[in-house]
Structure formats: C-alpha cells, structure tokens
Design a protein around this motif. Structure first.
Motif, PDB file in Angstrom:
ATOM      1  N   ARG A  12       0.828  -1.209   0.000  1.00 24.65           N
ATOM      2  CA  ARG A  12       0.000   0.000   0.000  1.00 24.65           C
ATOM      3  C   ARG A  12       0.860   1.256   0.000  1.00 24.65           C
ATOM      4  O   ARG A  12       1.950   1.281   0.573  1.00 24.65           O
ATOM      5  N   LEU A  13       0.339   2.312  -0.623  1.00 27.85           N
ATOM      6  CA  LEU A  13       1.020   3.600  -0.598  1.00 27.85           C
ATOM      7  C   LEU A  13       0.871   4.227   0.779  1.00 27.85           C
ATOM      8  O   LEU A  13      -0.187   4.130   1.407  1.00 27.85           O
ATOM      9  N   ARG A  14       1.938   4.877   1.243  1.00 28.21           N
ATOM     10  CA  ARG A  14       1.871   5.563   2.536  1.00 28.21           C
ATOM     11  C   ARG A  14       1.901   7.060   2.306  1.00 28.21           C
ATOM     12  O   ARG A  14       2.875   7.595   1.758  1.00 28.21           O
ATOM     13  N   PRO A  15       0.834   7.763   2.694  1.00 27.06           N
ATOM     14  CA  PRO A  15       0.796   9.208   2.485  1.00 27.06           C
ATOM     15  C   PRO A  15       1.957   9.903   3.195  1.00 27.06           C
ATOM     16  O   PRO A  15       2.420   9.475   4.249  1.00 27.06           O
ATOM     17  N   ALA A  79       7.881   7.933  -1.648  1.00 29.30           N
ATOM     18  CA  ALA A  79       8.234   7.398  -2.965  1.00 29.30           C
ATOM     19  C   ALA A  79       8.839   6.003  -2.898  1.00 29.30           C
ATOM     20  O   ALA A  79       8.729   5.235  -3.859  1.00 29.30           O
ATOM     21  N   GLY A  80       9.472   5.646  -1.803  1.00 24.33           N
ATOM     22  CA  GLY A  80      10.155   4.365  -1.724  1.00 24.33           C
ATOM     23  C   GLY A  80       9.350   3.252  -1.104  1.00 24.33           C
ATOM     24  O   GLY A  80       9.905   2.183  -0.818  1.00 24.33           O
ATOM     25  N   GLU A  81       8.052   3.468  -0.879  1.00 22.20           N
ATOM     26  CA  GLU A  81       7.247   2.458  -0.188  1.00 22.20           C
ATOM     27  C   GLU A  81       6.043   2.033  -1.015  1.00 22.20           C
ATOM     28  O   GLU A  81       5.622   2.727  -1.943  1.00 22.20           O
ATOM     29  N   GLY A  82       5.474   0.865  -0.644  1.00 18.44           N
ATOM     30  CA  GLY A  82       4.315   0.335  -1.364  1.00 18.44           C
ATOM     31  C   GLY A  82       4.673  -0.015  -2.797  1.00 18.44           C
ATOM     32  O   GLY A  82       5.775  -0.484  -3.088  1.00 18.44           O
ATOM     33  N   TRP A  83       3.727   0.236  -3.689  1.00 17.00           N
ATOM     34  CA  TRP A  83       3.993  -0.060  -5.100  1.00 17.00           C
ATOM     35  C   TRP A  83       4.514   1.161  -5.861  1.00 17.00           C
ATOM     36  O   TRP A  83       4.681   1.118  -7.078  1.00 17.00           O
ATOM     37  N   ARG A 127       2.533  11.019 -17.771  1.00 17.94           N
ATOM     38  CA  ARG A 127       1.582  11.934 -17.138  1.00 17.94           C
ATOM     39  C   ARG A 127       0.419  11.188 -16.472  1.00 17.94           C
ATOM     40  O   ARG A 127       0.008  11.532 -15.361  1.00 17.94           O
ATOM     41  N   MET A 128      -0.102  10.171 -17.118  1.00 17.36           N
ATOM     42  CA  MET A 128      -1.258   9.477 -16.566  1.00 17.36           C
ATOM     43  C   MET A 128      -0.902   8.686 -15.315  1.00 17.36           C
ATOM     44  O   MET A 128      -1.710   8.595 -14.385  1.00 17.36           O
ATOM     45  N   LEU A 129       0.281   8.094 -15.272  1.00 21.03           N
ATOM     46  CA  LEU A 129       0.668   7.353 -14.073  1.00 21.03           C
ATOM     47  C   LEU A 129       0.762   8.276 -12.865  1.00 21.03           C
ATOM     48  O   LEU A 129       0.437   7.870 -11.740  1.00 21.03           O
ATOM     49  N   SER A 130       1.182   9.524 -13.062  1.00 21.80           N
ATOM     50  CA  SER A 130       1.216  10.456 -11.934  1.00 21.80           C
ATOM     51  C   SER A 130      -0.186  10.718 -11.403  1.00 21.80           C
ATOM     52  O   SER A 130      -0.393  10.812 -10.186  1.00 21.80           O
ATOM     53  N   LEU A 131      -1.162  10.814 -12.304  1.00 21.79           N
ATOM     54  CA  LEU A 131      -2.539  11.035 -11.871  1.00 21.79           C
ATOM     55  C   LEU A 131      -3.123   9.798 -11.198  1.00 21.79           C
ATOM     56  O   LEU A 131      -3.912   9.905 -10.247  1.00 21.79           O
ATOM     57  N   VAL A 132      -2.742   8.618 -11.677  1.00 26.09           N
ATOM     58  CA  VAL A 132      -3.213   7.376 -11.048  1.00 26.09           C
ATOM     59  C   VAL A 132      -2.744   7.311  -9.597  1.00 26.09           C
ATOM     60  O   VAL A 132      -3.524   7.005  -8.687  1.00 26.09           O
ATOM     61  N   VAL A 133      -1.471   7.613  -9.381  1.00 21.68           N
ATOM     62  CA  VAL A 133      -0.932   7.592  -8.020  1.00 21.68           C
ATOM     63  C   VAL A 133      -1.597   8.655  -7.156  1.00 21.68           C
ATOM     64  O   VAL A 133      -2.002   8.392  -6.019  1.00 21.68           O
ATOM     65  N   PHE A 134      -1.743   9.852  -7.700  1.00 25.40           N
ATOM     66  CA  PHE A 134      -2.314  10.945  -6.927  1.00 25.40           C
ATOM     67  C   PHE A 134      -3.770  10.662  -6.564  1.00 25.40           C
ATOM     68  O   PHE A 134      -4.214  10.959  -5.457  1.00 25.40           O
TER      69      PHE A 134
END
Length: 431
Positions: A12-15, A79-83, A127-134
């Motif tokens: 999981r992503l960690r905010p 940036a270094g955690e989760g996927w 560009r789209m991958l940045s929006l997916v993560v955000f």
C-alpha cells in the motif's frame, strides 16, 4: 501485524507527512530526467537555428511538466514504499525512451518506429501514471479526487495534439508542416500549463515544504552539474594533449557555473525555504505553483542554453587549428549570454513572487549582460567567457558587500528555525 494488532499491507502507498525529505529513489529518478533535458540541448538547440531553438523550448516545456507532476506526487506519498517504486521505474523507462526519441520528436527518421508517436505515447504514460498515483493517495478526499479527474483532460488533450502533429502531411493548406506542428505543440504546452493553474486552489496542499524546496534545489544543482559535463564534452577528441587555452576555458566555465550557484543558493534559496515553511494552506500552494513550478523552468532553460554555448566554446579552444584570437561563433556567444540572462530573470521573478522583494544588483547584472553581449561577439572566444565570468563574480562581490547585514540576519533566522524544529521533534518523540 503492527503494534496495534492491525494487518499491514506492505504494497500500500503511505501518504507523506510534514517534514519528509527527498528520498534516494527520487534523486535517482531525477538523474534520468536530467539526461532527457541534456538531450534537448544536443538534439534541438545544437543546430543553432531558430527552428531548432523553438523545438527545444517546446520539448523542454513538456518534459518539465512531466517532472513537476512527480514532485507533486513525491510530496504526497512516500516514494520508496508500497507499489510506488514500481511506478517510478516504469516512468524512468518511459523518460529514458523519450530522451532517445528527442531527435525524432517532430520528424520521423527513416527506419524503426515512428519517433513522434513514441514520444506522444511515452508522454501519455508518464503523465497518466502520476494522476493514477495521486488519485489513489487522495481517494478518501472526494473534492480533490474530482480535481484529479479534471486534470486528466489536459493530459488527454495534449497527447491528442502531439499524435495529430505526428500525422501531418508535408504541407497543410499551403503551410509547411513544421509551422503547423509548432502550433499544435504550443497548444499542447498551453493546455497542460493552463490546466495546472487550478492546482493553486484551496483544496490542494503542499504536505512538506522542506521536501518541496529541496526537490527544486536539487534539480538546479544537478542541472548545473550537467552544465559542467556539457562544457567538458566540448573538448575536441582529436586533441588529447591538454593546453593552456583549454585550462583557462575550463576554469572560466567553472567560475560562471559557481556564480549561478551563488545567485541561487547564497541568500534567496534560504529565504524561500523560510517563506514556504511559514506559509499556510492556500498561500503555500500558490507560492509553490508560481515560484517553483512556473518560475524555475526559465532557470533550468537558462542553464541548458548556457551549456550549449559553452560546449561550442570548448570545441573551438581545444581545436589547435583555430587561432586563439578568433571570436566564438556569434550564435555560441549569444547562447552563453542569453542563458545567464534568462537564469537571472527567472530567479528575479522567483524572488519577487516568493519573497516580494527585488535585489537590484541582479537587475544591474542583467542590464550589464545585455550591454556587453555585442562586445563579447567581437572579442576572442576566451575573452567572451571571461566577460561572462567577470560579470558573475562582480555580482557576487557586490552582494557580499551590500547585503552583508541581510545575509547574516537570514542565516541567524535559519539557525533559529532549525533549532525550533529540532525542539518540536524532540518533544513529539518524548510524548
């Protein structure tokens, strides 16, 4: 399981939280972008024609927008955690492909894949991958999530314009293909930059001011490093023996680079850090958008422009068949002086927007550079970069003298801020 007995999902992503620093993965990521930016100079600026410069500016603007989208992401998630590392590595591959495609970004060369389409496809992925993560990070914040969906519109529109540019015939309604391509690319840049302006709205936030300012400071440092590399690669490989003209040119090139570093980091960068840390909510986001996203682009463009001209100079002075008294090609001289001028103008705008002040020594240096450019065109090549270095050194000395009190007060304020931050952190850990 964590200490509270809850299951932990490592993917999981960690905010992010206030106070995070730039991670090693982000620095690694930036190196690939710097390679792409340096290729802009070699693939487009290098031909010294108006068409080449125009192509370079448009490509640089889109690459910069790709980079800042991941600065926003890095300020919102670890940036270094989760996927997230998987996303970073995919984007790095796409950016590296873009860097290799730059000579074909406008016109496909015979053989292989369609260069303009490869550029457009990689741009869309980045560009789209940045929006997916955000979107994933803000999935519980419905207003922000809706804004993320809206940001996808300029991405799709810009990509469509780039794809359309790739399929243009040689002449469009009697107009040459390149002219129409420039219009489509300029529209793509305008759509992206205009689409990003609402990011300064009240629903957005900069999680960590320290991370944000550090990321931009690092990109300036790495770009200055690329300037040094570009100057070094300008030496003629057929002339291996070191010579005094090459040594002098190298020393003067380092002097110019050092003065740019001084101009950015000595006072203004420290003051901007304090301003960002002390700003709240909307004000912090607006400063980040205007001062960093928009006004750091001309600084990076100025360094790249200077690098192209300096590379020409090293090629000339390392060529033993060219007499030392011969002036540098006018295009190379103009690029060097324009590069430093653009950098200082961008930095002046940054200072005005973030701090609300203007350093008049910088204004004087810009005026002096404009006045000395016609002189530099007519003097020997080494003398032209000598004029540039002398102007930069004069600026540094003037600010050491006239801004001594401000420099001292600023450093004391920074030390107090660091001490207060360390005290707060110690109290937090004791609790």
């Amino acid at each position: 399981m964590d200490s509270a007995g809850r299951s932990v999902r490592p993917w999981r992503l960690r905010p992010a939280e206030e106070g995070i620093k730039v991670s090693r993965l982000e620095v690694f990521f930036d190196l690939v972008f710097i390679y792409a930016l340096s290729n802009v100079a070699r693939a487009t600026f290098g031909d010294h024609t108006p068409d080449g410069l125009l192509r370079g500016v448009l490509i640089l603007a889109l690459l910069w927008w790709c980079w800042i989208s991941y600065v926003w992401v890095g300020n919102s998630v670890h940036a270094g955690e989760g996927w997230m590392p998987i996303v970073i590595f995919i984007v790095m591959a796409a950016v590296f492909t873009v860097a290799l495609t730059l000579p074909e970004a406008f016109t496909d060369l015979p053989g292989g894949s369609n260069g303009p389409l490869v550029f457009a496809g990689c741009y869309f992925v980045i560009r789209m991958l940045s929006l997916v993560v955000f979107r994933q990070v803000t999935r519980h914040d419905r207003p922000v999530r809706r804004q993320v969906f809206r940001l996808a519109v300029p991405v799709v529109t810009a990509t469509g314009l780039l794809v359309g540019s790739a399929y243009l015939p040689e002449r469009v309604f009697g107009v040459h293909r390149f002219a129409v391509q420039v219009i489509l690319w300029a529209l793509a840049v305008a759509v992206e930059y205009a689409g990003g302006f609402p990011v300064g709205g009240r629903r957005w936030r900069i999680v960590s001011a320290a991370h944000w300012t550090e990321r931009y400071e690092l990109i300036i440092i790495v770009t200055l490093g690329e300037l040094i590399i570009s100057v070094g690669t300008g030496t003629n490989p057929l002339s291996w023996a070191i010579s005094w003209p090459v040594i002098c040119a190298a020393a003067l090139g380092i002097a110019v680079t050092a003065t740019l570093w001084w101009a950015y980091f000595d006072v203004i960068a420290l003051a901007a850090q304090l301003a960002m840390r002390n700003a709240h909510a909307y004000d912090r986001v607006a400063l980040a958008r205007d001062g960093y996203v928009y006004l750091h682009l001309p600084m990076v463009a100025g360094i790249i422009t200077l690098a192209v001209g300096a590379e020409d100079l090293l090629k000339q002075v390392s060529d033993r068949g060219v007499p030392l008294h011969q002036p540098l090609d006018p295009a190379g001289t103009y690029l060097m002086f324009a590069g430093v001028g653009i950098f200082l103008l961008g930095h002046l705008g940054f200072q005005l927007r973030v701090l609300g002040t203007v350093t008049w020594t910088r204004v004087g240096a810009i005026v002096l550079l404009a006045a000395l450019t016609p002189v530099a065109v007519s003097v020997p090549a080494l003398a032209s970069i000598g004029i540039l270095a002398a102007t930069g050194l004069a600026l540094a000395v003037a600010e050491l003298i006239f801004l001594a009190g401000s420099r001292r007060a600023l450093r004391e304020a920074v030390l107090e801020e660091h001490h207060a931050h360390a005290t707060r952190e110690a109290e937090r850990w004791r609790r």
